[in-house]
Design an enzyme around this catalytic site. Structure first.
Site, PDB file in Angstrom:
ATOM      1  N   LYS A   1     -11.633  -2.780  18.733  1.00  0.00           N
ATOM      2  CA  LYS A   1     -10.344  -3.250  19.081  1.00  0.00           C
ATOM      3  C   LYS A   1     -10.137  -3.042  20.615  1.00  0.00           C
ATOM      4  CE  LYS A   1      -9.654  -2.668  14.151  1.00  0.00           C
ATOM      5  NZ  LYS A   1      -8.645  -2.742  13.294  1.00  0.00           N
TER       6      LYS A   1
ATOM      7  N   LYS B   1       8.487 -17.453 -10.320  1.00  0.00           N
ATOM      8  CA  LYS B   1       7.599 -16.304 -11.006  1.00  0.00           C
ATOM      9  C   LYS B   1       6.354 -17.113 -11.510  1.00  0.00           C
ATOM     10  CE  LYS B   1       7.676 -12.469 -13.915  1.00  0.00           C
ATOM     11  NZ  LYS B   1       8.256 -12.152 -15.408  1.00  0.00           N
TER      12      LYS B   1
ATOM     13  N   LYS C   1     -14.058   1.278  15.709  1.00  0.00           N
ATOM     14  CA  LYS C   1     -12.728   0.777  15.884  1.00  0.00           C
ATOM     15  C   LYS C   1     -12.305   0.775  17.268  1.00  0.00           C
ATOM     16  CE  LYS C   1     -11.623   0.841  10.805  1.00  0.00           C
ATOM     17  NZ  LYS C   1     -10.832   1.789   9.748  1.00  0.00           N
TER      18      LYS C   1
ATOM     19  N   PHE D   1      -4.886   3.814  14.609  1.00  0.00           N
ATOM     20  CA  PHE D   1      -5.380   4.821  13.637  1.00  0.00           C
ATOM     21  C   PHE D   1      -6.390   4.296  12.617  1.00  0.00           C
ATOM     22  CE2 PHE D   1      -2.223   8.095  12.844  1.00  0.00           C
ATOM     23  CZ  PHE D   1      -1.322   7.846  13.906  1.00  0.00           C
TER      24      PHE D   1
ATOM     25  N   ASN E   1       0.870  -1.342   0.062  1.00  0.00           N
ATOM     26  CA  ASN E   1       0.052  -0.178   0.210  1.00  0.00           C
ATOM     27  C   ASN E   1       0.824   1.244   0.082  1.00  0.00           C
ATOM     28  OD1 ASN E   1       0.537   0.820   2.989  1.00  0.00           O
ATOM     29  ND2 ASN E   1      -0.653  -1.353   3.477  1.00  0.00           N
TER      30      ASN E   1
HETATM   31  N1  CTP Z   1      -4.670  -2.981  11.914  1.00  0.00           N
HETATM   32  C1  CTP Z   1      -3.860  -3.892  12.587  1.00  0.00           C
HETATM   33  N2  CTP Z   1      -3.709  -5.168  11.683  1.00  0.00           N
HETATM   34  C2  CTP Z   1      -4.384  -5.589  10.676  1.00  0.00           C
HETATM   35  C3  CTP Z   1      -5.058  -4.390  10.096  1.00  0.00           C
HETATM   36  C4  CTP Z   1      -5.131  -3.195  10.960  1.00  0.00           C
HETATM   37  O1  CTP Z   1      -3.411  -3.846  13.756  1.00  0.00           O
HETATM   38  N3  CTP Z   1      -4.422  -6.638  10.265  1.00  0.00           N
HETATM   39  C5  CTP Z   1      -4.451  -1.690  12.556  1.00  0.00           C
HETATM   40  C6  CTP Z   1      -4.045  -0.462  11.875  1.00  0.00           C
HETATM   41  O2  CTP Z   1      -2.655  -0.361  12.427  1.00  0.00           O
HETATM   42  C7  CTP Z   1      -4.724   0.629  12.446  1.00  0.00           C
HETATM   43  C8  CTP Z   1      -5.861   0.164  12.830  1.00  0.00           C
HETATM   44  O3  CTP Z   1      -5.921  -1.463  12.937  1.00  0.00           O
HETATM   45  O4  CTP Z   1      -4.300   0.908  13.713  1.00  0.00           O
HETATM   46  C9  CTP Z   1      -7.001   0.362  11.875  1.00  0.00           C
HETATM   47  O5  CTP Z   1      -6.775   0.065  10.468  1.00  0.00           O
HETATM   48  P1  CTP Z   1      -7.527   0.257   9.396  1.00  0.00           P
HETATM   49  O6  CTP Z   1      -7.119  -0.158   8.056  1.00  0.00           O
HETATM   50  O7  CTP Z   1      -7.989   1.533   9.499  1.00  0.00           O
HETATM   51  O8  CTP Z   1      -8.837  -0.575   9.433  1.00  0.00           O
HETATM   52  P2  CTP Z   1      -9.288  -2.082   9.472  1.00  0.00           P
HETATM   53  O9  CTP Z   1      -9.307  -2.452  10.809  1.00  0.00           O
HETATM   54  O10 CTP Z   1      -8.101  -3.019   8.677  1.00  0.00           O
HETATM   55  O11 CTP Z   1     -10.675  -2.056   8.787  1.00  0.00           O
HETATM   56  P3  CTP Z   1     -10.881  -1.616   7.365  1.00  0.00           P
HETATM   57  O12 CTP Z   1      -9.741  -1.783   6.357  1.00  0.00           O
HETATM   58  O13 CTP Z   1     -12.164  -2.495   7.130  1.00  0.00           O
HETATM   59  O14 CTP Z   1     -11.309  -0.212   7.533  1.00  0.00           O
END
Ligand code: CTP
Length: 403
Positions: A345, A292, A341, A327, A212
């Site tokens: 969490k 590959k 969230k 975040f 990403n």
């Molecule tokens: N995060 C994590 N582990 C993952 C995915 C996300 O610890 N496998 C944490 C990120 O570091 C961030 C938070 O969860 O602090 C929220 O991440 P975000 O990408 O905004 O949300 P997701 O929980 O992944 O949900 P969505 O993608 O559906 O919004």
């Protein structure tokens, strides 16, 4: 702008090098800001600047020989060491670096250095080949291990006529670094912090991955700020081109979500605060091809499996006194999703990044955040440089959780 700090007692160590003339500006900068300066200079340093100039600028007698008596009885290297709030060696020659790293004390400055228990900054200046010499690099690494702050030389014209790395950092910058050091409130002193940053890369085959756009800037800014304010920081980062500047940050490099999970769980056990600023992949390929994958004639579907949500895991294991911040990167229903969230969490804080805000999010140096605390408090930030945003987030977190 350089922040102001209360008047400090500064020992300026000067060694033999043409950059010694720049130390005169450094004395002026310190004096103009109300600091007291005492100069300790080596014999070789005196080849480049005169005692009269140094004494006039610092308004103090210089100290250069262990055996001349300037003051009513005192053992000068000991009384200087006790007097100082900080010691700055600028320029620091390969010789003083080598002596200090190896505990050699054979003149006023090297003797003083062994007696000092205050912060020590060294600004090396020398020819590039000398600077890159294995012995010099080993000595610098040793000094860092001892807790010294090394102000790295810059690239530019050297006295030997070539342009390369080895120029002493400019006096204005050295002044700013020292002033910043004292201006920072050490409110995180004694706290252990774990910060995650950057993206994760999920391999598909030996040449491809799912990643990403995360640059890691926000996580790095948080880690730097925490360290500058006294915390012991472990920074667990995915692939990024960024470097840490505070040598006290322990950096752990990872690539995949699984590696980030393992390292974060391992380092979080005794942490007072954990900040999940990393953009962790939510899905990873079910299998990684060992060769590959060749192009097919038709479309290709890649089976993915869910990764472990690290923040969720940390929330489950969280101890009562541990502060957990995550975040939320949202493009719609921002507040609602962020608050969800926070709850789901079991975090204490969620920092909302809305990609709808101009100047916020990936790849740019600025960010605009809203921080939601579990206790209901909310911080609405303005669009600022990520370093300033990091400072504001940490101030809010400290106030709501630790005060
Ligand atoms: N995060 C994590 N582990 C993952 C995915 C996300 O610890 N496998 C944490 C990120 O570091 C961030 C938070 O969860 O602090 C929220 O991440 P975000 O990408 O905004 O949300 P997701 O929980 O992944 O949900 P969505 O993608 O559906 O919004």
């Amino acid at each position: 702008m350089t922040p102001k700090s209360a008047p400090k007692k500064i020992i300026l160590g000067i060694t033999g090098g043409i950059a010694a003339y720049k130390s005169l500006s450094l004395i002026r900068l310190f004096k103009k800001s109300g600091h007291e300066v005492k100069v300790v200079i080596t014999k070789n340093g005196l080849q480049f600047v005169t005692p009269l100039t140094l004494e006039t600028l610092s308004q103090n007698a210089i100290h250069s020989d262990c055996f001349t008596r300037n003051e009513p009885f005192s053992v000068e290297h000991i009384s200087y060491a006790e007097w100082a709030d900080v010691v700055v060696i600028a320029p620091a020659s390969a010789n003083i670096i080598g002596k200090f790293a190896n505990g050699i004390a054979d003149d006023a400055l090297s003797t003083l250095l062994l007696a000092v228990k205050k912060p020590i900054f060294l600004a090396p200046a020398m020819n590039v080949n000398m600077y890159e010499n294995e012995a010099v690099q080993r000595n610098l690494a040793q000094l860092e291990k001892q807790g010294c702050h090394i102000i790295e030389p810059t690239e530019g014209d050297l006295a030997c006529g070539i342009s390369a790395k080895g120029r002493m950092e400019e006096p204005e910058k050295i002044f700013e670094i020292i002033t910043q050091f004292f201006a920072e409130k050490k409110k995180w002193l004694g706290k252990r912090a774990v910060v995650t940053a950057g993206p994760t890369y999920e391999p598909i085959d030996p040449v491809r991955f799912i990643g990403n756009h995360s640059s890691g800037l926000m996580g790095f800014a948080l880690a730097e700020k925490l360290a500058a304010q006294g915390a012991e920081v472990t920074l667990i980062t995915g692939p990024t081109a960024l470097h840490t500047t505070n040598k006290k940050i322990q950096r752990i490099d990872v690539v995949t979500a699984k590696e980030m999970l393992d390292q974060t769980l391992a380092y979080s056990k005794n942490a007072d605060i954990i900040i999940m600023a990393a953009a962790v992949a939510d899905y990873t390929p079910k299998t990684v091809a060992s060769e590959k994958i060749k192009k097919k004639n038709n479309d290709w579907e890649l089976p993915l499996q869910k990764t472990t949500d690290i923040l969720l895991e940390l929330g489950k294991r969280k101890e009562k006194k541990q502060c957990l911040a995550g975040f939320a990167l949202e493009t719609e229903n921002e507040t609602e999703n962020a608050k969800q969230k926070l709850q789901q969490k079991n975090a204490d804080f969620i920092v909302l990044n809305s990609l709808k805000n101009k100047g916020a999010g990936f790849k740019c140096n600025t960010n605009q955040v809203t921080v939601f605390a579990k206790n209901g408090a909310v911080f609405e930030g303005k669009c600022k440089d990520k370093t300033e945003v990091a400072a504001e987030i940490l101030e809010f977190v400290f106030k709501e959780f630790f005060e």
